[in-house]
Design an enzyme around this catalytic site. Structure first.
Site, PDB file in Angstrom:
ATOM      1  CD  GLU A 192       3.026 -13.385  15.419  1.00 49.37           C
ATOM      2  OE1 GLU A 192       2.894 -12.222  15.858  1.00 49.37           O
ATOM      3  OE2 GLU A 192       2.612 -14.403  16.029  1.00 49.37           O
TER       4      GLU A 192
ATOM      5  CB  SER B 163      -7.921  -3.696   2.434  1.00 48.18           C
ATOM      6  OG  SER B 163      -7.732  -2.537   3.202  1.00 48.18           O
TER       7      SER B 163
ATOM      8  CG  ASN C  48       2.161   1.771  -5.160  1.00 53.59           C
ATOM      9  OD1 ASN C  48       3.067   1.537  -4.382  1.00 53.59           O
ATOM     10  ND2 ASN C  48       1.669   0.856  -5.984  1.00 53.59           N
TER      11      ASN C  48
ATOM     12  CB  SER D 161      -8.364  -5.290  -3.685  1.00 58.66           C
ATOM     13  OG  SER D 161      -9.087  -4.092  -3.873  1.00 58.66           O
ATOM     14  CB  THR D 162     -12.564  -7.860  -5.670  1.00 58.95           C
ATOM     15  OG1 THR D 162     -12.460  -7.902  -4.239  1.00 58.95           O
ATOM     16  CG2 THR D 162     -12.161  -9.213  -6.220  1.00 58.95           C
TER      17      THR D 162
ATOM     18  CG  ASN E  24      -7.549  -1.868  -5.554  1.00 58.05           C
ATOM     19  OD1 ASN E  24      -6.632  -2.666  -5.349  1.00 58.05           O
ATOM     20  ND2 ASN E  24      -7.871  -0.934  -4.653  1.00 58.05           N
TER      21      ASN E  24
ATOM     22  NE  ARG F 124      -8.166   0.618   5.066  1.00 59.75           N
ATOM     23  CZ  ARG F 124      -8.036   1.919   5.347  1.00 59.75           C
ATOM     24  NH1 ARG F 124      -8.296   2.362   6.552  1.00 59.75           N
ATOM     25  NH2 ARG F 124      -7.648   2.773   4.411  1.00 59.75           N
TER      26      ARG F 124
ATOM     27  NE  ARG G 126      -7.352   2.174  -5.820  1.00 59.70           N
ATOM     28  CZ  ARG G 126      -6.179   2.269  -5.211  1.00 59.70           C
ATOM     29  NH1 ARG G 126      -5.127   2.688  -5.885  1.00 59.70           N
ATOM     30  NH2 ARG G 126      -6.052   1.923  -3.950  1.00 59.70           N
TER      31      ARG G 126
ATOM     32  CG  ASP H  81      -2.097   0.910   1.087  1.00 53.46           C
ATOM     33  OD1 ASP H  81      -2.404   1.332  -0.049  1.00 53.46           O
ATOM     34  OD2 ASP H  81      -2.732   1.230   2.112  1.00 53.46           O
TER      35      ASP H  81
HETATM   36  C1  IPE Z   1      -5.336  -2.783  -0.518  1.00 52.03           C
HETATM   37  O1  IPE Z   1      -5.048  -1.430  -0.592  1.00 52.03           O
HETATM   38  C2  IPE Z   1      -5.213  -3.418  -1.869  1.00 52.03           C
HETATM   39  C3  IPE Z   1      -3.874  -3.485  -2.434  1.00 52.03           C
HETATM   40  C4  IPE Z   1      -2.764  -3.082  -1.874  1.00 52.03           C
HETATM   41  C5  IPE Z   1      -3.795  -4.089  -3.743  1.00 52.03           C
HETATM   42  P1  IPE Z   1      -6.189  -0.330  -0.780  1.00 52.03           P
HETATM   43  O2  IPE Z   1      -5.481   0.965  -0.897  1.00 52.03           O
HETATM   44  O3  IPE Z   1      -7.090  -0.704  -1.881  1.00 52.03           O
HETATM   45  O4  IPE Z   1      -7.001  -0.443   0.593  1.00 52.03           O
HETATM   46  P2  IPE Z   1      -7.929   0.582   1.355  1.00 52.03           P
HETATM   47  O5  IPE Z   1      -8.888   1.132   0.332  1.00 52.03           O
HETATM   48  O6  IPE Z   1      -7.056   1.644   1.915  1.00 52.03           O
HETATM   49  O7  IPE Z   1      -8.580  -0.226   2.418  1.00 52.03           O
HETATM   50  C1  IPE Z   2      -1.373   0.348  -3.466  1.00 50.02           C
HETATM   51  O1  IPE Z   2      -1.181   1.722  -3.398  1.00 50.02           O
HETATM   52  C2  IPE Z   2      -1.571  -0.146  -4.875  1.00 50.02           C
HETATM   53  C3  IPE Z   2      -2.930  -0.584  -5.196  1.00 50.02           C
HETATM   54  C4  IPE Z   2      -3.940  -0.633  -4.360  1.00 50.02           C
HETATM   55  C5  IPE Z   2      -3.178  -1.008  -6.564  1.00 50.02           C
HETATM   56  P1  IPE Z   2      -2.406   2.739  -3.402  1.00 50.02           P
HETATM   57  O2  IPE Z   2      -2.723   3.084  -4.801  1.00 50.02           O
HETATM   58  O3  IPE Z   2      -3.546   2.203  -2.614  1.00 50.02           O
HETATM   59  O4  IPE Z   2      -1.766   3.977  -2.667  1.00 50.02           O
HETATM   60  P2  IPE Z   2      -2.461   4.924  -1.605  1.00 50.02           P
HETATM   61  O5  IPE Z   2      -3.008   4.041  -0.525  1.00 50.02           O
HETATM   62  O6  IPE Z   2      -3.543   5.639  -2.332  1.00 50.02           O
HETATM   63  O7  IPE Z   2      -1.376   5.811  -1.143  1.00 50.02           O
HETATM   64 MG    MG Z   3      -4.102   2.350  -0.677  1.00 47.40          MG
END
Ligand code: IPE
Ligand code: IPE
Ligand code: MG
Length: 230
Positions: free
Chosen positions: A197, A186, A14, A57-58, A60, A184, A63, A12
């Site tokens: 752990e 997610s 990026n 994730s399912t 995502n 969390r 977005r 998480d």
């Molecule tokens: C979890 O991250 C999914 C991945 C890292 C692929 P998210 O960024 O989608 O999770 P939430 O929305 O903060 O719970």
């Molecule tokens: C994780 O990084 C990658 C994916 C969920 C695909 P995010 O894109 O969720 O980055 P943040 O949480 O918005 O910083």
């Molecule tokens: Mg994220």
């Protein structure tokens, strides 16, 4: 020493990594993919048997389309750039999740990487792609019910149930790491992490380097795993 067979990572942060630099979220995703290479090679050297990475994730799909499209172009970038190196390092690519619903190009690239690396005997690099744990559990129950209807099954045990999950061929998850500060799960491996752990670090995924990874391993070695015992 606690055993380490299987490490799972929620990659998480990026987007936040890019935002902090005043750059587009896509930049963070690109850096994130480059980091997958780094951490995969490092884990393999450390002798870890399975590294499962939550890539998409399912949920995502919610977005913006441009971001989803960009993320779906990354498997091509990843395997075009690094498949050769994965082969040289004897790494075997696998995936969990519903591959049928991802764009054709990404799907084919994944299937090709899985096929090419299938006889490798080093670390399993397992991507969770279009993966959701609730969906996985519901699918497992449906498949089990069908097997009962068809007369193939009637005595469900924990071991049997495991065979209906996407992770059926993989060892127990020893460590679950989530980067970027959220505490969390997610929808990741809900059933599989019963006794894992959990380690949360504030570092964004693109900055999660070998040193940060080692810190997590060190933290894990200081944990006392009791599994309900004393
Ligand atoms: C979890 O991250 C999914 C991945 C890292 C692929 P998210 O960024 O989608 O999770 P939430 O929305 O903060 O719970
Ligand atoms: C994780 O990084 C990658 C994916 C969920 C695909 P995010 O894109 O969720 O980055 P943040 O949480 O918005 O910083
Ligand atoms: Mg994220």
């Amino acid at each position: 020493m606690n055993n380490i067979n299987h490490i799972a990572i929620i990659m998480d942060g990026n987007g936040r990594y890019a935002k902090e630099k005043g750059l587009l979220r896509t930049f963070g995703h690109k850096k994130g993919v480059e980091n997958v290479r780094k951490i995969a090679l490092f884990s393999n050297k450390k002798g870890i048997k399975v590294l499962t990475l939550y890539a998409f994730s399912t949920e995502n799909w919610k977005r913006p389309l441009e971001e989803v499209n960009y993320i779906m172009s990354l498997p091509k970038f990843f395997f075009d750039s690094y498949l050769k190196e994965l082969m040289e390092n004897n790494i075997k690519v696998m995936m969990i999740g519903d591959i049928n619903k991802i764009p054709e190009e990404a799907k084919n690239i994944f299937l090709e990487a899985i096929e090419k690396t299938k006889n490798n005997t080093g670390m399993i690099l397992n991507f969770a792609l279009n993966y959701g744990s609730r969906q996985e559990i519901v699918k497992a129950i449906k498949n089990y019910c069908q097997d009962v209807i068809d007369g193939r099954e009637n005595n469900l045990s924990e071991e049997e149930f495991n065979n209906y999950l996407d992770t059926k061929d993989l060892p127990e998850v020893d460590i679950l790491i989530r980067t970027s500060g959220e505490q969390r799960i997610s929808n990741f491996l809900l059933y599989q992490i019963s006794y894992s752990e959990l380690i949360f670090t504030n570092v964004h995924w693109p900055d999660f380097n070998e040193e940060e990874f080692d810190k997590c391993l060190h933290e894990y070695q200081n944990r006392h795993r009791r599994y309900g015992g004393i």
